[in-house]
Design a protein around this motif. Sequence first.
Motif, PDB file in Angstrom:
ATOM      1  N   GLU A 114      22.218 -39.807  16.812  1.00 35.08           N
ATOM      2  CA  GLU A 114      21.896 -41.156  17.265  1.00 35.08           C
ATOM      3  C   GLU A 114      20.945 -41.062  18.446  1.00 35.08           C
ATOM      4  N   ALA A 115      19.864 -41.835  18.399  1.00 33.63           N
ATOM      5  CA  ALA A 115      18.886 -41.844  19.479  1.00 33.63           C
ATOM      6  C   ALA A 115      18.443 -43.271  19.731  1.00 33.63           C
ATOM      7  N   MET A 116      18.199 -43.588  21.001  1.00 28.47           N
ATOM      8  CA  MET A 116      17.785 -44.947  21.345  1.00 28.47           C
ATOM      9  C   MET A 116      16.889 -44.923  22.568  1.00 28.47           C
ATOM     10  N   ALA A 152      17.832 -41.867  25.123  1.00 25.67           N
ATOM     11  CA  ALA A 152      19.169 -41.266  25.115  1.00 25.67           C
ATOM     12  C   ALA A 152      19.510 -40.886  23.684  1.00 25.67           C
ATOM     13  N   LEU A 153      20.190 -39.767  23.504  1.00 29.78           N
ATOM     14  CA  LEU A 153      20.590 -39.352  22.170  1.00 29.78           C
ATOM     15  C   LEU A 153      21.840 -38.495  22.226  1.00 29.78           C
ATOM     16  N   ARG A 154      22.503 -38.410  21.093  1.00 31.03           N
ATOM     17  CA  ARG A 154      23.682 -37.572  20.971  1.00 31.03           C
ATOM     18  C   ARG A 154      23.272 -36.101  20.962  1.00 31.03           C
ATOM     19  N   ASN A 196      23.855 -49.229  34.010  1.00 34.04           N
ATOM     20  CA  ASN A 196      24.952 -49.051  33.069  1.00 34.04           C
ATOM     21  C   ASN A 196      24.369 -49.291  31.679  1.00 34.04           C
ATOM     22  N   LEU A 197      24.401 -48.288  30.835  1.00 35.71           N
ATOM     23  CA  LEU A 197      23.723 -48.337  29.543  1.00 35.71           C
ATOM     24  C   LEU A 197      24.590 -48.915  28.425  1.00 35.71           C
ATOM     25  N   HIS A 198      25.630 -49.632  28.792  1.00 32.27           N
ATOM     26  CA  HIS A 198      26.577 -50.134  27.800  1.00 32.27           C
ATOM     27  C   HIS A 198      25.889 -50.924  26.687  1.00 32.27           C
ATOM     28  N   GLN A 199      25.025 -51.852  27.036  1.00 36.13           N
ATOM     29  CA  GLN A 199      24.399 -52.690  26.015  1.00 36.13           C
ATOM     30  C   GLN A 199      23.502 -51.869  25.090  1.00 36.13           C
ATOM     31  N   GLN A 200      22.757 -50.922  25.658  1.00 34.58           N
ATOM     32  CA  GLN A 200      21.914 -50.072  24.808  1.00 34.58           C
ATOM     33  C   GLN A 200      22.754 -49.243  23.850  1.00 34.58           C
ATOM     34  N   PHE A 201      23.872 -48.714  24.347  1.00 34.33           N
ATOM     35  CA  PHE A 201      24.740 -47.927  23.483  1.00 34.33           C
ATOM     36  C   PHE A 201      25.369 -48.790  22.389  1.00 34.33           C
ATOM     37  N   MET A 202      25.745 -50.006  22.739  1.00 42.17           N
ATOM     38  CA  MET A 202      26.345 -50.904  21.750  1.00 42.17           C
ATOM     39  C   MET A 202      25.359 -51.212  20.623  1.00 42.17           C
ATOM     40  N   SER A 246      24.097 -47.007  19.208  1.00 44.23           N
ATOM     41  CA  SER A 246      25.057 -45.979  18.806  1.00 44.23           C
ATOM     42  C   SER A 246      26.250 -46.628  18.102  1.00 44.23           C
ATOM     43  N   GLN A 247      26.297 -46.471  16.807  1.00 52.69           N
ATOM     44  CA  GLN A 247      27.396 -47.049  16.050  1.00 52.69           C
ATOM     45  C   GLN A 247      28.724 -46.403  16.416  1.00 52.69           C
TER      46      GLN A 247
END
Length: 556
Positions: A322-324, A315-317, A359-365, A368-369
């Motif tokens: 930001e990419a993860m 996932a990325l912006r 739900n990608l909440h933890q990955q985003f936390m 992604s700052q």
Amino acid sequence: MKKKILAVIVAMLLICAPLTACNESYKEQPIEGTQDTSYAVISNGGSAVQYGNYVYYINGYRGYDDEDGEQNYWGNVTKGALYRAELIGSDAKFDYVTAFGTTVKDVKTFASAFDPQSELSFVSSANDVVIGYEKDEDGEIVYDGENPVEVKETVYEAKTVRIASKTIGTTGYDKGGIFIYDEHVYYASPSNDQNRNGEFETTKTAFFRTKLDGTGTVKLYTTENAADSAPYAFYKRGDNVYLTVLDGTSIISVKIGAKKTESVKEIATDVSEALFPVKDVYYKGIDTNEAADFIYYTREITENDPVRSGNIAVALRPDGSEAMQIMANGNTVTLMNVDGGYLFYEDAQVGGDVVMYTNLHQQFMTGSQTYKTAYEANKSAIEAANGANSPLLGHQSGVALDIENIADYTTVLCYRPNKLSNQVYSVMTDGNGIYTYDGVEMVKVYGEAVANLYTVKGTDVYFSNSDGQYFATNAYTAAQSNTVVTLGTDMSTEATFHLDVMGDFVMMIGSVDDYASDYAMFVDLSRVDEGAQFVGERLSEDKYDPSVELEEGDEE
């Protein structure tokens, strides 16, 4: 020397002949009626978009071929171009529920009204149209001197204006229509640039921006590779709009400035597939930290990855900032869609394919700052909406459609309709009906042959059959007690865009009458019994010509 110079000039004139992309300009007369940008945009990325009291839409389908560069030359396109129509009605408000379950109250919108005289929901004008000629008792045309006696009828026609005279959309991607952010509309069109051999490269895709008054059109980017089926989308992030497109095996991010393209950069390489989710709703100040504000892609594994089989999901912006890595479970995953903050994907497990959601909440936390900062700033409101221990705040994932069910269905659409619940649904068809699965029970909601399954909006699923009939029915109620609503008939089309749900309306591409097909037709969902409304501009050859009766009379 003069002869050589003359030869060069002649060669250039032959290459840049009139009505080619060499001298294409994007001038358009400004139109009356200023767009109020304090409204919310509804159905962004669709074939029809509501922006307050105006509807922006694709005026039908003309095809995408352009061998001589004339069909898609700016100024020549009517059918398939971008148009605007004004709604009848009044201002209204709605509450927007974010993927976190918080509510933004009183977002400004526009509620349509129906005029029984014109039988339209759009501002219209009355015109006297010749529908034929008076005939005597023997069926012969009556003349007044040398002139046939005309029979006229008052016809109400929606007032429409052309915003952009380009063919909107591409041959094979039906999720990239019209995008509106603030004062501009963004769209794709088949390229009409020429290569060195003078051939028009219509399999490439060009991207444009136009002011909502029909002026200020600029070309933003043209793909390097054939991309007539490639996914793309436009995103608002900060003060800028970004175009993202899968160009070959690279994801390209185009930063769009106040007047033109500011930068073009490659933000991902060796891409196997890409997913560009689009939020249906946009308004000034909307939060851009939901799952639908990121883009997604998969790639093959490399020697540096922690797994030795399957593929990697990232996932990325949209600006690439930001990419993860979000998935590397040793299986091959196929990205499907994002809905309600959940990512749905197909997971090729040992026993067979399974549709999963996460739900990608933890990955985003972690990755992604900007997401983490925005979440923490709104944490108290999120907890108040969901409860401090709600799984919505953690890594909620599960099976949407299991192995026993997935293989039998030709189309699968996945949804999380209630953002205050973790319940997900799969809506699918096997061609002979439509079924809804909630993870436990399979319910047949429609029991006849289905050609295309389009979307689920609210509680309804929209679909068509092979006879060009379009329908809607409740997506969760069993077929024997379900009410099926007919939206349109004789709507067969080869257009990329078939049906789009927009605010109070469904827009379909189909027949107006016996003389015109493949045009935009609108159905007011609150007044389905009124039938489909034609809102657009016909080509002259798609209008009834009463003089045919005179020619037939002369032949007799």
